[in-house]
Scaffold this active site. Structure first.
Site, PDB file in Angstrom:
ATOM      1  N   CYS A 117       8.474  69.848  22.695  1.00 33.31           N
ATOM      2  CA  CYS A 117       7.163  69.529  23.428  1.00 33.31           C
ATOM      3  C   CYS A 117       7.605  68.333  24.548  1.00 33.31           C
ATOM      4  O   CYS A 117       8.008  67.571  24.124  1.00 33.31           O
ATOM      5  CB  CYS A 117       5.952  69.448  22.666  1.00 33.31           C
ATOM      6  SG  CYS A 117       5.770  70.905  21.644  1.00 33.31           S
ATOM      7  N   CYS A 333       0.146  59.197  16.962  1.00 34.94           N
ATOM      8  CA  CYS A 333       0.393  60.757  16.864  1.00 34.94           C
ATOM      9  C   CYS A 333       1.698  60.622  18.165  1.00 34.94           C
ATOM     10  O   CYS A 333       1.458  60.317  19.212  1.00 34.94           O
ATOM     11  CB  CYS A 333      -0.814  61.448  17.500  1.00 34.94           C
ATOM     12  SG  CYS A 333      -2.139  61.977  16.141  1.00 34.94           S
TER      13      CYS A 333
HETATM   14  N1  SAH Z   1       4.920  69.762  14.991  1.00 36.08           N
HETATM   15  C1  SAH Z   1       3.358  69.808  14.617  1.00 36.08           C
HETATM   16  C2  SAH Z   1       3.035  68.251  13.791  1.00 36.08           C
HETATM   17  C3  SAH Z   1       3.656  67.271  14.360  1.00 36.08           C
HETATM   18  S1  SAH Z   1       3.040  66.900  15.886  1.00 36.08           S
HETATM   19  C4  SAH Z   1       2.585  69.823  15.745  1.00 36.08           C
HETATM   20  O1  SAH Z   1       2.679  70.046  16.933  1.00 36.08           O
HETATM   21  O2  SAH Z   1       1.125  70.152  15.483  1.00 36.08           O
HETATM   22  C5  SAH Z   1       1.566  66.294  15.631  1.00 36.08           C
HETATM   23  C6  SAH Z   1       0.374  66.220  16.782  1.00 36.08           C
HETATM   24  O3  SAH Z   1       0.638  64.890  17.674  1.00 36.08           O
HETATM   25  C7  SAH Z   1       0.383  67.327  17.749  1.00 36.08           C
HETATM   26  O4  SAH Z   1      -1.039  67.808  17.756  1.00 36.08           O
HETATM   27  C8  SAH Z   1       0.864  66.956  18.971  1.00 36.08           C
HETATM   28  O5  SAH Z   1       0.595  67.632  20.020  1.00 36.08           O
HETATM   29  C9  SAH Z   1       0.377  65.540  19.099  1.00 36.08           C
HETATM   30  N2  SAH Z   1       1.217  64.676  19.960  1.00 36.08           N
HETATM   31  C10 SAH Z   1       2.513  64.780  20.354  1.00 36.08           C
HETATM   32  N3  SAH Z   1       2.896  63.593  21.159  1.00 36.08           N
HETATM   33  C11 SAH Z   1       1.924  62.928  21.303  1.00 36.08           C
HETATM   34  C12 SAH Z   1       1.597  61.778  22.126  1.00 36.08           C
HETATM   35  N4  SAH Z   1       2.711  61.327  22.713  1.00 36.08           N
HETATM   36  N5  SAH Z   1       0.390  61.394  22.115  1.00 36.08           N
HETATM   37  C13 SAH Z   1      -0.737  61.781  21.459  1.00 36.08           C
HETATM   38  N6  SAH Z   1      -0.528  62.797  20.762  1.00 36.08           N
HETATM   39  C14 SAH Z   1       0.719  63.450  20.612  1.00 36.08           C
HETATM   40 FE1  SF4 Z   2       5.905  69.750  19.481  1.00 42.22          FE
HETATM   41 FE2  SF4 Z   2       5.067  69.014  17.203  1.00 42.22          FE
HETATM   42 FE3  SF4 Z   2       7.612  69.246  17.413  1.00 42.22          FE
HETATM   43 FE4  SF4 Z   2       6.609  67.382  18.542  1.00 42.22          FE
HETATM   44  S1  SF4 Z   2       6.780  67.782  16.716  1.00 42.22           S
HETATM   45  S2  SF4 Z   2       7.872  68.601  19.650  1.00 42.22           S
HETATM   46  S3  SF4 Z   2       4.317  68.015  19.158  1.00 42.22           S
HETATM   47  S4  SF4 Z   2       6.232  70.827  17.718  1.00 42.22           S
END
Ligand code: SAH
Ligand code: SF4
Length: 345
Positions: A117, A333
């Site tokens: 992501c 997060c």
């Molecule tokens: N991979 C899983 C769990 C880990 S990420 C998932 O994507 O749900 C946990 C959360 O953090 C996710 O909702 C993601 O969208 C959010 N997240 C990732 N980078 C972030 C950032 N820089 N600021 C706020 N939330 C973020």
């Molecule tokens: Fe995307 Fe969750 Fe993996 Fe971060 S940890 S790259 S938000 S799937």
């Protein structure tokens, strides 16, 4: 003979182990309580076992532990970030957040993440490997040993995609939930997925009792694909269908996470489409203002966040803004990115 790591084994697996070394079955329950409830690391201290049995165990088994190589404390909140070194030299991070009513740990499920992501610090690392069940469990137990905090809640929202390490994560959650171990209630354990559709069906059909959170982050397919490449394989329409299936079968509310990215997904049309998409699904929406990671420019202003929130005033589901804790130590997060032993502060 190679020693067996007992951490990560279920009660039934411990029973098989003790039977295999010609000991009585009830020894397994003792081991279970010492490992998960009393959180000890050596057989020496197991006072309800004879010295000869303790020596025998010592020769055949061990209780795995992670090495804490760095701990950072936030000055903004009661948040601490832990950097753990794994036995193969890789690192993961975990976070402890102490609030009035809850003491929550945020645990990692993988080293890095394959899903890339664009806004996520873990995503920029790439994927190294899955964590084993015991490595997920010992993040919790190590934090407990280091801080003495009585942890009440678990979120699997650290590094990695839990549904791409499904078996190890679910096994860890069931162990956390066991009444003779850490005894964390099933509704106090949240698994957050970016939306791995087949695993949402599996989670539903297996009647898994833990809370499910889905990281939606955008209500439009093209927009979502551009920030979450997984959407190209697991598109929104099918994801929402899976979420409806879960809600209907489990009769549980889903939490949808929505990271607010400045000038990307905070328009009124985003809110309108989100409401349309989720209408009729018993859910909660968590709006997470983006936490800055190096070289990013997506942090929304407070006005932008509050304006987006105001679009939901007439929406029946509970919508809350999750202001993150521990930004100063990059423990909020999406900020977890332990690529080396050095923390990037
Ligand atoms: N991979 C899983 C769990 C880990 S990420 C998932 O994507 O749900 C946990 C959360 O953090 C996710 O909702 C993601 O969208 C959010 N997240 C990732 N980078 C972030 C950032 N820089 N600021 C706020 N939330 C973020
Ligand atoms: Fe995307 Fe969750 Fe993996 Fe971060 S940890 S790259 S938000 S799937």
């Amino acid at each position: 003979m190679e020693k067996i790591n007992l951490k990560g084994l279920t009660l039934e697996e411990l029973e098989q182990f003790v039977l295999s070394i010609k000991e009585k079955k009830f020894r397994a329950a003792q081991l279970f309580a010492w490992i998960y409830r009393r959180n000890v690391l050596s057989f020496d201290v197991m006072t309800d076992m004879s010295k000869s049995l303790r020596e025998k165990l010592e020769n055949m088994a061990y209780i795995g532990q992670l090495t804490a190589s760095n701990i950072q404390k936030s000055t903004l909140s009661e948040t601490q970030k832990f950097l753990f070194q794994l036995n193969d030299g890789l690192f993961v991070e975990s976070v402890l957040m102490v609030e009035e009513k809850r003491r929550t740990v945020c645990l990692s499920s993988q080293v890095g993440c394959a899903l890339g992501c664009t806004f996520c610090a873990t995503g920029t690392l790439g994927f190294k490997r899955n964590l084993e069940t015991w490595e997920i469990i010992d993040q919790f137990l190590a934090i407990q040993r280091l801080t003495g905090v009585d942890i009440s809640n678990i979120v699997i929202m650290g590094m990695g995609e839990p549904f791409l390490n499904y078996e190890a994560v679910l096994k860890a959650c069931h162990l956390f939930n066991h009444p003779d171990g850490t005894a964390i209630g099933n509704r106090r354990i949240v698994i957050s997925t970016s939306g791995i559709i087949p695993q949402i069906y599996r989670f539903t059909d297996e009647k898994q009792p833990f809370k499910l959170a889905i990281s939606l982050n955008s209500p439009f397919d093209n927009q979502r694909s551009s920030i979450m490449p997984i959407n190209k394989h697991h598109p929104l329409e099918r994801l929402i269908e899976a979420a409806r299936y879960y809600a209907k079968k489990s009769r549980q509310r889903i939490t949808f996470e929505y990271v607010l990215l400045k000038n990307v997904n905070t328009r009124q049309e985003d809110a309108d489409q989100l409401k349309k998409l989720l209408s009729g699904i018993p859910c909660k929406i968590n709006l997470i203002p983006y936490n800055a990671i190096p070289d990013s420019n997506w942090q929304p202003t407070i006005e932008e966040v509050e304006k987006f929130y105001s679009y939901f005033l007439n929406f029946p589901a509970v919508v809350s803004i999750r202001w993150s804790k521990g930004q100063d130590i990059q423990a909020a997060c999406g900020q977890l990115a332990a690529s080396t032993g050095e923390l990037s502060v």
